[in-house]
Design an enzyme around this catalytic site. Sequence first.
Site, PDB file in Angstrom:
ATOM      1  N   GLU A   1     -41.777  61.484-104.903  1.00 53.15           N
ATOM      2  CA  GLU A   1     -43.137  61.045-105.540  1.00 53.15           C
ATOM      3  C   GLU A   1     -44.164  60.333-104.618  1.00 53.15           C
ATOM      4  O   GLU A   1     -44.876  60.843-104.211  1.00 53.15           O
ATOM      5  CB  GLU A   1     -42.887  60.175-106.704  1.00 53.15           C
TER       6      GLU A   1
ATOM      7  N   GLY B   1     -36.559  56.971-101.962  1.00 52.78           N
ATOM      8  CA  GLY B   1     -36.466  58.374-102.152  1.00 52.78           C
ATOM      9  C   GLY B   1     -37.651  58.440-101.806  1.00 52.78           C
ATOM     10  O   GLY B   1     -38.653  57.920-101.276  1.00 52.78           O
TER      11      GLY B   1
HETATM   12 MO1  MOS Z   1     -40.228  62.709-111.589  1.00 58.88          MO
HETATM   13  S1  MOS Z   1     -42.002  62.979-112.281  1.00 58.88           S
HETATM   14  O1  MOS Z   1     -39.410  61.625-111.965  1.00 58.88           O
HETATM   15  O2  MOS Z   1     -39.437  64.621-112.025  1.00 58.88           O
END
Ligand code: MOS
Length: 743
Positions: free
Chosen positions: A710, A707
């Site tokens: 983040e 992913g």
């Molecule tokens: Mo994120 S803070 O898991 O949308």
Amino acid sequence: MTQYIGKPINRVDGLDKVTGKARYAAEFNVPELAYGVVISSAITKGKIVRIDASDALSLEGVLQVFTHENRPKLAWFDLSYKDQDAPPGSPFRPLHDEKIKYSGQPVALVVAETYEVARYAASLIQIEYEEEEHETSLEANKDRARKPKSGLASALKPPPPKPRGDFEEVFNAAPVRTISRYVHSVEHHNPMEMFATTVVYEKKGKLTIYDKTQGAPNSQLYVSQVFNIPFRDVRVISPYVGGAFGSALRPQYQLFLAVLAARELKRSVRVSLTRQQMFTFGHRPATNQTIALGANADGEMTAMYHEAISETSRFEDYTEVVVNWSGMLYPPENVILDYKLVPLDVYTPLDMRAPGGVTGVSALECAVDELAYKLGIDPLEFRLKNYTERDMNEDLPYSSKELRECFRQGAERFGWAKRNPEPRSMRNGSNLIGWGMATGIWDAMQMPARAEAVLMVNGKLRVSSATADIGTGTYTVMTQIAADTLGMPVEDVLFKLGDTELPLAPIQGGSWTVATVGSAVKAVCEDLGKTLFKLAKKLPGSPFSKVDYQDVVFLDKSIQLKADSALRVSLQDVVDSNGGRAVRETSTSLPNMLQQRKYARSVHSAVFAEVQIDEELGTVKVTRLVSAIAGGRIINPKTARSQIIGGMVWGISKALEEESVMDHQVGRFMNHSLAEYHVAVNADIHELDVVFVEEDDTIVNPLGAKGLGEIGIVGVPAAISNAVFHATGKRIRELPITLDKLL
Ligand code: MOS
């Protein structure tokens, strides 16, 4: 047969978004819609002693004023109720009773024929409160810090590992040591789209709910449990989300209030929050961290202590992983990691992009920079010297970790080798120049998910899952995966999401959606492929009658023999042979836990920052930022780059601007508007450069993708802080680095 995976194709939802065709929760209009306006508590703690709504109720067009005094009994408030992102404790129950637990708590909902009347009526309501003393300052209440309660959520947010080695002894004996404290302010989510819910009251009291959410099934679960309505009578739809960043991982109070009003009034109701009210639920918590590092004279880190104290509410223990990353990124054998909470009279904090990760790593990576300076070693060299191939917390190898390559490529792109290590040594006219760098790390998780694939009678492919697209590019990436798996052009693939009628998927969070839903999409398309192949074998004169599935490929809207592409059957012919019906499959994709648990699974980054600081004004400009990412296989370089750039922008914003300022006298966030809560704007952003390094990972999930939602933010604030030190010789350990701290 890969055609689309790895290609920077445009967003399939792009046109709908820029032309306004994409509709958001507050934009679904139905006849007879009533409008709700929320009244927020004027005090921080105490109780309501009187509510006088008579003036409001006498206004023409006002339908009802809901308060704790007249709320229906039907609302079911089981304290054991949990939403998918609920921390240990008791979820907040709007309008439950007269008690006020935090500033801005919703105390009444005014419902009227128009929004304007509702808003005016809200101004006429008189509420008398009885105030009690409140405590909202983390700093003033640090001595109350205690261990968080554990709960189901701890599976995803594990507590710090047990101490290892002997920190105290080794640290005390270490020739080079640093001890420093880092303070981070509260931040609030400021997505463009305000929180809103439109509840359509259907026949027999069924509800169709357009909600701003990172998971339609999570809102459905909430409504169904709290109001005791069967799942089948609650449909939640959320095709587009105008940014969320974690704020919509939990159902918010406007959903509860809109459903309550719709059921009581037996008509459709919309409740939208204002920008000010966006500051009344959930925030990145204030955090106070202490880091002590020890190294031997050769620059090997031998001892590490990282403690974080965060705030939470009085009713839930919001926890995030703040300190664990330190034990994953560096190899010392003598480590203490500790995490504590202080309950305050505030709303429960809420996940915000890289929750805990950006907080902990920001502090750690500044501390590491401090240590490198003390040792007189280049910060990049120091990190390479203290590189670990294993996650020392779990003592596991990484499924893949190309962080070394991130350092190399990032440094090269940035020109790090030309850096003069001396602070205050680089200038551009009257401006000081600083170069700093930092590491980033985040989880590469996979969750269970379901998906459906349908080859429709018109030969097009429809794939669906009840996931969300909070702007990350989910529509596009899932379309690419489906198209490649079944050899279809993306134009012939329709991906649907954001609807509880679709197969179940978890909330879109933790950067796990590509790994999770992408794997389900891949699996269901493969299953559909097998079914289509069986049908193809049965066609009269089929070239596949004696062929096995592994001998064919899906390409150009057809099934082809690998050895001879002239032997093929078109998918249209296959579906035509199915008696006028579409061909469909539904599959569940589960993470391969047996294999995965033998490895630590993370995404990494190396961030390099250049700042230019006006010494007289104290203003900081981030003139260049390079982020090199090891994120496994990149499904779509364009949407991937957008995610990372978004994180870099927010990282600049967090380092230099974002801060929710509370007046502890009144216990309220005072800068609750975009005029006073500063976020980075175009003028703050200069050169951003993203590098994806190659990383092959066959463990993390069937796609090999990690992913990217983040990781983009994680290393950025530390890289900027370190650049500020290099420019000025001043170590600012409090974020944001505003000009007053530099003067
Ligand atoms: Mo994120 S803070 O898991 O949308």
